[in-house]
Design a protein around this motif. Structure first.
Motif, PDB file in Angstrom:
ATOM      1  N   ASP A   1       0.824  -1.208   0.000  1.00 13.14           N
ATOM      2  CA  ASP A   1       0.000   0.000   0.000  1.00 13.14           C
ATOM      3  C   ASP A   1       0.860   1.259   0.000  1.00 13.14           C
ATOM      4  O   ASP A   1       0.535   2.243  -0.657  1.00 13.14           O
ATOM      5  CB  ASP A   1      -0.941   0.028   1.206  1.00 13.14           C
ATOM      6  CG  ASP A   1      -2.079  -0.971   1.100  1.00 13.14           C
ATOM      7  OD1 ASP A   1      -2.352  -1.454  -0.033  1.00 13.14           O
ATOM      8  OD2 ASP A   1      -2.698  -1.276   2.135  1.00 13.14           O
ATOM      9  N   GLY A   2       1.961   1.218   0.746  1.00 17.88           N
ATOM     10  CA  GLY A   2       2.863   2.359   0.783  1.00 17.88           C
ATOM     11  C   GLY A   2       3.495   2.635  -0.569  1.00 17.88           C
ATOM     12  O   GLY A   2       3.604   3.787  -0.994  1.00 17.88           O
ATOM     13  N   MET A   3       3.904   1.574  -1.245  1.00 19.94           N
ATOM     14  CA  MET A   3       4.500   1.739  -2.579  1.00 19.94           C
ATOM     15  C   MET A   3       3.470   2.242  -3.576  1.00 19.94           C
ATOM     16  O   MET A   3       3.766   3.101  -4.407  1.00 19.94           O
ATOM     17  CB  MET A   3       5.102   0.416  -3.073  1.00 19.94           C
ATOM     18  CG  MET A   3       6.428   0.095  -2.434  1.00 19.94           C
ATOM     19  SD  MET A   3       7.681   1.393  -2.642  1.00 19.94           S
ATOM     20  CE  MET A   3       7.865   1.425  -4.404  1.00 19.94           C
ATOM     21  N   LYS A   4       2.249   1.735  -3.508  1.00 22.98           N
ATOM     22  CA  LYS A   4       1.195   2.194  -4.407  1.00 22.98           C
ATOM     23  C   LYS A   4       0.931   3.681  -4.186  1.00 22.98           C
ATOM     24  O   LYS A   4       0.815   4.443  -5.129  1.00 22.98           O
ATOM     25  CB  LYS A   4      -0.086   1.404  -4.219  1.00 22.98           C
ATOM     26  CG  LYS A   4      -1.176   1.850  -5.186  1.00 22.98           C
ATOM     27  CD  LYS A   4      -2.452   1.075  -5.005  1.00 22.98           C
ATOM     28  CE  LYS A   4      -3.578   1.513  -5.898  1.00 22.98           C
ATOM     29  NZ  LYS A   4      -3.555   2.804  -6.491  1.00 22.98           N
ATOM     30  N   SER A   5       0.865   4.082  -2.929  1.00 21.35           N
ATOM     31  CA  SER A   5       0.639   5.484  -2.607  1.00 21.35           C
ATOM     32  C   SER A   5       1.776   6.357  -3.136  1.00 21.35           C
ATOM     33  O   SER A   5       1.538   7.434  -3.691  1.00 21.35           O
ATOM     34  CB  SER A   5       0.514   5.651  -1.095  1.00 21.35           C
ATOM     35  OG  SER A   5       0.367   7.007  -0.751  1.00 21.35           O
ATOM     36  N   PHE A   6       2.995   5.898  -2.962  1.00 16.92           N
ATOM     37  CA  PHE A   6       4.164   6.632  -3.445  1.00 16.92           C
ATOM     38  C   PHE A   6       4.132   6.772  -4.967  1.00 16.92           C
ATOM     39  O   PHE A   6       4.331   7.859  -5.505  1.00 16.92           O
ATOM     40  CB  PHE A   6       5.439   5.906  -2.996  1.00 16.92           C
ATOM     41  CG  PHE A   6       6.702   6.543  -3.492  1.00 16.92           C
ATOM     42  CD1 PHE A   6       7.115   7.778  -3.025  1.00 16.92           C
ATOM     43  CD2 PHE A   6       7.485   5.889  -4.434  1.00 16.92           C
ATOM     44  CE1 PHE A   6       8.289   8.368  -3.480  1.00 16.92           C
ATOM     45  CE2 PHE A   6       8.657   6.463  -4.895  1.00 16.92           C
ATOM     46  CZ  PHE A   6       9.059   7.702  -4.421  1.00 16.92           C
ATOM     47  N   LEU A   7       3.857   5.693  -5.683  1.00 13.33           N
ATOM     48  CA  LEU A   7       3.797   5.736  -7.144  1.00 13.33           C
ATOM     49  C   LEU A   7       2.635   6.593  -7.628  1.00 13.33           C
ATOM     50  O   LEU A   7       2.767   7.317  -8.617  1.00 13.33           O
ATOM     51  CB  LEU A   7       3.708   4.317  -7.717  1.00 13.33           C
ATOM     52  CG  LEU A   7       4.964   3.467  -7.522  1.00 13.33           C
ATOM     53  CD1 LEU A   7       4.714   2.042  -8.000  1.00 13.33           C
ATOM     54  CD2 LEU A   7       6.176   4.067  -8.204  1.00 13.33           C
ATOM     55  N   ASP A   8       1.510   6.542  -6.930  1.00 20.39           N
ATOM     56  CA  ASP A   8       0.381   7.409  -7.274  1.00 20.39           C
ATOM     57  C   ASP A   8       0.765   8.880  -7.122  1.00 20.39           C
ATOM     58  O   ASP A   8       0.403   9.719  -7.951  1.00 20.39           O
ATOM     59  CB  ASP A   8      -0.844   7.105  -6.400  1.00 20.39           C
ATOM     60  CG  ASP A   8      -1.525   5.796  -6.760  1.00 20.39           C
ATOM     61  OD1 ASP A   8      -1.224   5.218  -7.828  1.00 20.39           O
ATOM     62  OD2 ASP A   8      -2.359   5.330  -5.949  1.00 20.39           O
ATOM     63  N   HIS A   9       1.501   9.196  -6.065  1.00 17.12           N
ATOM     64  CA  HIS A   9       1.956  10.574  -5.824  1.00 17.12           C
ATOM     65  C   HIS A   9       2.867  11.036  -6.970  1.00 17.12           C
ATOM     66  O   HIS A   9       2.709  12.151  -7.480  1.00 17.12           O
ATOM     67  CB  HIS A   9       2.688  10.660  -4.493  1.00 17.12           C
ATOM     68  CG  HIS A   9       3.360  11.976  -4.271  1.00 17.12           C
ATOM     69  ND1 HIS A   9       2.675  13.122  -3.964  1.00 17.12           N
ATOM     70  CD2 HIS A   9       4.662  12.329  -4.342  1.00 17.12           C
ATOM     71  CE1 HIS A   9       3.524  14.132  -3.847  1.00 17.12           C
ATOM     72  NE2 HIS A   9       4.735  13.675  -4.068  1.00 17.12           N
ATOM     73  N   ILE A  10       3.797  10.185  -7.375  1.00 16.87           N
ATOM     74  CA  ILE A  10       4.692  10.540  -8.479  1.00 16.87           C
ATOM     75  C   ILE A  10       3.890  10.742  -9.757  1.00 16.87           C
ATOM     76  O   ILE A  10       4.103  11.707 -10.493  1.00 16.87           O
ATOM     77  CB  ILE A  10       5.775   9.463  -8.677  1.00 16.87           C
ATOM     78  CG1 ILE A  10       6.731   9.465  -7.492  1.00 16.87           C
ATOM     79  CG2 ILE A  10       6.536   9.692  -9.982  1.00 16.87           C
ATOM     80  CD1 ILE A  10       7.718   8.316  -7.483  1.00 16.87           C
ATOM     81  N   GLY A  11       2.966   9.840 -10.036  1.00 15.45           N
ATOM     82  CA  GLY A  11       2.133   9.964 -11.232  1.00 15.45           C
ATOM     83  C   GLY A  11       1.345  11.253 -11.253  1.00 15.45           C
ATOM     84  O   GLY A  11       1.234  11.922 -12.285  1.00 15.45           O
ATOM     85  N   THR A  12       0.802  11.626 -10.095  1.00 19.88           N
ATOM     86  CA  THR A  12       0.051  12.873  -9.989  1.00 19.88           C
ATOM     87  C   THR A  12       0.955  14.065 -10.229  1.00 19.88           C
ATOM     88  O   THR A  12       0.580  15.013 -10.929  1.00 19.88           O
ATOM     89  CB  THR A  12      -0.622  12.978  -8.605  1.00 19.88           C
ATOM     90  OG1 THR A  12      -1.537  11.886  -8.464  1.00 19.88           O
ATOM     91  CG2 THR A  12      -1.349  14.294  -8.435  1.00 19.88           C
ATOM     92  N   ARG A  13       2.159  14.020  -9.703  1.00 22.17           N
ATOM     93  CA  ARG A  13       3.102  15.132  -9.903  1.00 22.17           C
ATOM     94  C   ARG A  13       3.483  15.267 -11.372  1.00 22.17           C
ATOM     95  O   ARG A  13       3.534  16.380 -11.912  1.00 22.17           O
ATOM     96  CB  ARG A  13       4.344  14.922  -9.048  1.00 22.17           C
ATOM     97  CG  ARG A  13       5.297  16.082  -9.138  1.00 22.17           C
ATOM     98  CD  ARG A  13       6.248  16.122  -8.021  1.00 22.17           C
ATOM     99  NE  ARG A  13       7.157  17.245  -8.211  1.00 22.17           N
ATOM    100  CZ  ARG A  13       8.307  17.374  -7.584  1.00 22.17           C
ATOM    101  NH1 ARG A  13       8.679  16.483  -6.711  1.00 22.17           N
ATOM    102  NH2 ARG A  13       9.074  18.405  -7.807  1.00 22.17           N
ATOM    103  N   VAL A  14       3.716  14.147 -12.030  1.00 22.97           N
ATOM    104  CA  VAL A  14       4.051  14.179 -13.462  1.00 22.97           C
ATOM    105  C   VAL A  14       2.866  14.714 -14.256  1.00 22.97           C
ATOM    106  O   VAL A  14       3.017  15.596 -15.109  1.00 22.97           O
ATOM    107  CB  VAL A  14       4.472  12.779 -13.964  1.00 22.97           C
ATOM    108  CG1 VAL A  14       4.578  12.749 -15.486  1.00 22.97           C
ATOM    109  CG2 VAL A  14       5.788  12.354 -13.326  1.00 22.97           C
ATOM    110  N   LYS A  15       1.670  14.215 -13.982  1.00 22.41           N
ATOM    111  CA  LYS A  15       0.468  14.648 -14.709  1.00 22.41           C
ATOM    112  C   LYS A  15       0.223  16.143 -14.511  1.00 22.41           C
ATOM    113  O   LYS A  15      -0.093  16.859 -15.463  1.00 22.41           O
ATOM    114  CB  LYS A  15      -0.747  13.836 -14.231  1.00 22.41           C
ATOM    115  CG  LYS A  15      -2.046  14.220 -14.894  1.00 22.41           C
ATOM    116  CD  LYS A  15      -2.129  13.713 -16.310  1.00 22.41           C
ATOM    117  CE  LYS A  15      -3.533  13.883 -16.865  1.00 22.41           C
ATOM    118  NZ  LYS A  15      -3.571  14.576 -18.120  1.00 22.41           N
TER     119      LYS A  15
END
Length: 80
Positions: free
Chosen positions: A9-23
């Motif tokens: 869950d922590g990794m998913k949250s981290f990757l979601d955060h990066i994706g949001t920042r890129v978007k």
């Protein structure tokens, strides 16, 4: 030595955060450069994306993103 073992869950949250920042970066730069020529928009996006720590984008990816959004097509960003 201390070992760090992130949860799924922590990794998913981290990757979601990066994706949001890129978007957000892509959307903001493409909107800001809407009146510019393609070359300027791609250069600006490429430079902006490569300021995100830990990530490296090639120019072709930035160009594809600009062209996709300028056509009005959705841009899907997958991190991971």
């Amino acid at each position: 030595m201390t070992q760090f073992d992130p949860s799924e869950d922590g990794m998913k949250s981290f990757l979601d955060h990066i994706g949001t920042r890129v978007k957000t970066t892509v959307d903001d730069v493409v909107a800001h450069t809407a009146g510019e020529d393609l070359e300027t928009a791609v250069t600006t996006l490429h430079l902006a994306l490569n300021t995100i720590p830990g990530l490296e984008f090639d120019r072709a990816w930035a160009q594809e993103a600009v062209e996709t959004l300028r056509r009005g097509d959705p841009l899907e960003i997958q991190v991971g």
